[in-house]
Design an enzyme around this catalytic site. Structure first.
Site, PDB file in Angstrom:
ATOM      1  N   ASP A 475       0.827  -1.215   0.000  1.00 22.99           N
ATOM      2  CA  ASP A 475       0.000   0.000   0.000  1.00 22.99           C
ATOM      3  C   ASP A 475       0.853   1.253   0.000  1.00 22.99           C
ATOM      4  O   ASP A 475       0.471   2.264  -0.593  1.00 22.99           O
ATOM      5  CB  ASP A 475      -0.947  -0.003   1.213  1.00 22.99           C
ATOM      6  CG  ASP A 475      -2.206  -0.795   0.920  1.00 22.99           C
ATOM      7  OD1 ASP A 475      -2.733  -0.658  -0.198  1.00 22.99           O
ATOM      8  OD2 ASP A 475      -2.638  -1.571   1.783  1.00 22.99           O
ATOM      9  N   CYS A 522       6.469  -6.132   5.930  1.00 22.62           N
ATOM     10  CA  CYS A 522       5.613  -7.292   5.676  1.00 22.62           C
ATOM     11  C   CYS A 522       4.922  -7.211   4.318  1.00 22.62           C
ATOM     12  O   CYS A 522       4.065  -8.017   4.006  1.00 22.62           O
ATOM     13  CB  CYS A 522       4.595  -7.489   6.800  1.00 22.62           C
ATOM     14  SG  CYS A 522       3.456  -6.126   6.958  1.00 22.62           S
TER      15      CYS A 522
HETATM   16  C1  PEP Z   1       0.862  -3.973   2.529  1.00 21.73           C
HETATM   17  O1  PEP Z   1       0.075  -3.092   2.172  1.00 21.73           O
HETATM   18  O2  PEP Z   1       2.074  -3.984   2.195  1.00 21.73           O
HETATM   19  C2  PEP Z   1       0.392  -5.091   3.365  1.00 21.73           C
HETATM   20  C3  PEP Z   1       1.199  -5.994   3.862  1.00 21.73           C
HETATM   21  O3  PEP Z   1      -0.948  -5.186   3.581  1.00 21.73           O
HETATM   22  P1  PEP Z   1      -1.972  -5.778   2.495  1.00 21.73           P
HETATM   23  O4  PEP Z   1      -1.172  -6.365   1.372  1.00 21.73           O
HETATM   24  O5  PEP Z   1      -2.792  -6.779   3.234  1.00 21.73           O
HETATM   25  O6  PEP Z   1      -2.738  -4.567   2.094  1.00 21.73           O
HETATM   26 MG    MG Z   2      -1.865  -2.915   3.174  1.00 21.69          MG
END
Ligand code: PEP
Ligand code: MG
Length: 590
Positions: A475, A522
């Protein structure tokens, strides 16, 4: 190698090399001799007229045959139970489903009715009934269900075999290094293939989601399905399966054979080194320990997390608990799901992210209508804070599971310190309420996802409120570059290595270090081994990724000398040209 669709005579003048592309379902290279398996031949049956006075006896034959097929299935289930790992478990579920189809009355009753109505023999009635079921599955607009056709046919085959008292068609006397080539292969047969004897398999039918594919992967067999070879393949021919590319090559030329022998040797070398790494601590050459955690979306992924040797779960996307259901899960529902994960992780940390939904995602569950710009609207922690009851229920469940092991709470899409403070106030109140009721709870740290550019730029202020940071680069890239991560029209611009994104990561990491709180990445960047030196250079020593990526990242980390990285990475963040950044990152990862 001969290009696809062309034929090249080999030196002996025998059949030309033929290449068939299909779907890649089980990585690795197999080289061996073709053993053709014709699963359909086994179920060719003749229709016979049954006179009225013999109908009852014919119907009884079906009941007896179904019972005996179910007993055979029970034997296979016992065999499956003794298989180690996910293949055994997968096969166990599958055989249980077969067992139920055979012992449940629906199929048997359908066959009995058909015998009476059409006055035909049991074998023909079984094939008609199974054909009807297979058609119904095929018509379903769902690749998973469509892939179950093979399972339905398998049950029919077993029932007909049982009616004829035939021995189950097996692969008992296969030569060493056999490459199984079949129109379709039942998952049960696939699971009973011995990977020590069988080199690989290719089928004409099947999907990536079929049980056959799943079991082939679990057994570590190079496999390709939906390869369009039809009748152009003979028993006893030499064949190569490239399971990673999804390719079957029959009658290879000496040059092709040489190429694939080398490719296989390289693949096996990598596999051996990766498996050996499971219990190896992820430390750089100069001894810095990097914590490698896993991201999960479903509780069933815990097996893969443990098999990959992850030190914990760095991101549990809790949305799964809210999917595919009519009613919202209760606190007890959520507690049970999460407790299962925490218990199975046996003392390793589990980071549970609160609901990350918005009007665009899972909107139907919450009965909310999409705003004008869902990605910027009421989503993630904003949504949770405006649906207090929902947040209280989720936090209560998490507080309770935190009594079972080291649990951390992670808040998605945080953009202001006020959001963190508000959740902390709620947690304090919940904690005293639960304690007053005598409920056992822990004291989980409260972390913040850094995935909004504003949060990254205000990371110093957020670090004063949060117990840890998890940088969500997926994001963060989307919002920094104003590129919808789901829109393929602008996908070419989506670049986590854009200098703006890297500077935000650097700023957030430095803020965490200054405040003395842990910081992890992450997002998908963490699972790309080529980017490990870059992230380590930012001083990030915790990475969370899909379990499948973990061994490759670990292998890369073992090769890194941390002390040489920081200056180089600092230089990267002074560059403004994305092309130059890319070049330096490549140098860093080579
Ligand atoms: C991200 O945005 O990098 C993340 C780990 O969350 P998601 O992919 O679930 O939006
Ligand atoms: Mg995210």
């Amino acid at each position: 190698m001969t290009p696809k669709g062309q034929a090249a005579k080999d030196q002996t003048g025998s059949a030309p090399e033929r290449i068939f592309d299909g779907l890649a379902v089980g990585a690795g290279i197999a080289i061996g001799i073709i053993h053709r398996h014709d699963s359909r031949a086994a179920v060719q049956v003749r229709e016979r007229h049954i006179p009225a006075n013999k109908i009852r006896a014919e119907q009884q034959r079906v009941v007896d045959a179904a019972n005996s097929a179910a007993r055979r299935m029970q034997g296979l289930q016992d065999q499956a139970r003794s298989m180690a790992g996910p293949a055994g478990e997968e096969l166990g579920y599958l055989l249980e489903a077969y067992h139920q189809m055979l012992s449940g009355s629906r199929l048997v009753r359908g066959v009995q009715n058909r015998i009476a109505e059409e006055e035909i023999n049991a074998e023909a009635a079984v094939m008609k009934e199974i054909g009807l079921m297979a058609e119904a599955f095929a018509a379903m607009d769902d690749p998973y269900l469509a892939a179950r056709i093979a399972d339905v046919r398998e049950v029919g085959r077993r029932l007909v075999e049982s009616l004829d008292n035939a021995a189950p068609t097996g692969f008992e006397a296969l030569p060493q290094g056999a490459v199984i080539v079949a129109d379709e292969l039942s998952p049960a047969d696939t699971a009973l293939l011995d990977p020590k004897t069988v080199a690989g398999l290719a089928t004409l039918l099947g999907g990536v989601e079929s049980h056959t594919a799943i079991v082939a992967r679990s057994l570590g067999l190079p496999a390709v399905v939906a390869a369009d070879f039809l009748d152009q393949v003979e028993n006893g021919e030499t064949a190569i399966i490239d399971g990673g590319e999804g390719r079957l090559i029959v009658g290879p030329t000496p040059a092709t054979l040489k190429h694939y022998r080398e490719k296989r040797a390289a693949f096996l070398r990598t596999q051996r080194s990766l498996t050996k790494l499971k219990t190896v601590r992820a430390c750089t050459r100069d001894g810095l320990h990097i914590q490698l955690h896993a991201n999960i979306e479903l509780p069933s992924e815990v097996d893969a997390v443990l098999a990959a040797g992850a030190e914990g779960i760095g991101l549990l996307r809790s949305e799964f608990m809210f999917m595919n259901r009519q009613k919202l899960p209760t606190e007890e529902d959520q507690y049970k799901e999460l407790a299962g994960v925490v218990r199975r992780m046996q003392g390793r940390p589990v980071t549970i992210r609160t609901l990350d939904v918005g009007a665009d995602k899972l909107g139907e569950v919450f009965g909310i209508k999409a705003g004008p710009n869902p990605a910027l609207g009421l989503r993630a922690i904003r949504f949770s804070l405006s649906h207090r009851k929902l947040l209280l229920t989720q936090l209560s469940a998490i507080l309770r599971v935190s009594a079972l092991g080291p649990v951390r709470i992670l808040l998605p899409m945080v953009c202001t310190i006020e959001e963190v403070r508000e959740v902390r106030r709620i947690l304090t109140r919940l904690t005293s309420t639960l304690k007053r009721r005598g409920v056992k709870i822990g004291n989980p740290p409260l972390g913040v996802m850094i995935e909004i550019p504003g949060a990254a730029l205000a990371a110093d202020a957020l670090a004063a409120e949060a117990d840890f940071f998890a940088i969500g680069t997926n994001d963060l890239t989307q919002y920094t570059l104003a590129i919808d991560r789901t829109d393929e029209q602008v996908a070419y611009l989506y670049n986590p290595l854009h200098p703006a994104v890297l500077r935000l990561i650097q700023f957030a990491a430095e803020a965490a270090h200054a405040a003395g709180i842990p910081v992890s990445v992450c997002g998908e960047m963490a699972g790309d081994e080529r980017l490990a030196p870059l992230l380590l250079g930012f001083g990030i020593t915790e990475l969370s990724m899909s379990p499948a990526s973990l061994p490759r990242v670990k292998k890369r980390i073992l090769d890194i000398t941390f002390s040489t990285l920081q200056d180089k990475v600092r230089r990267i963040t002074t560059l403004a040209d994305p092309a130059k950044v890319k070049k330096v990152v490549e140098e860093l990862s080579s």
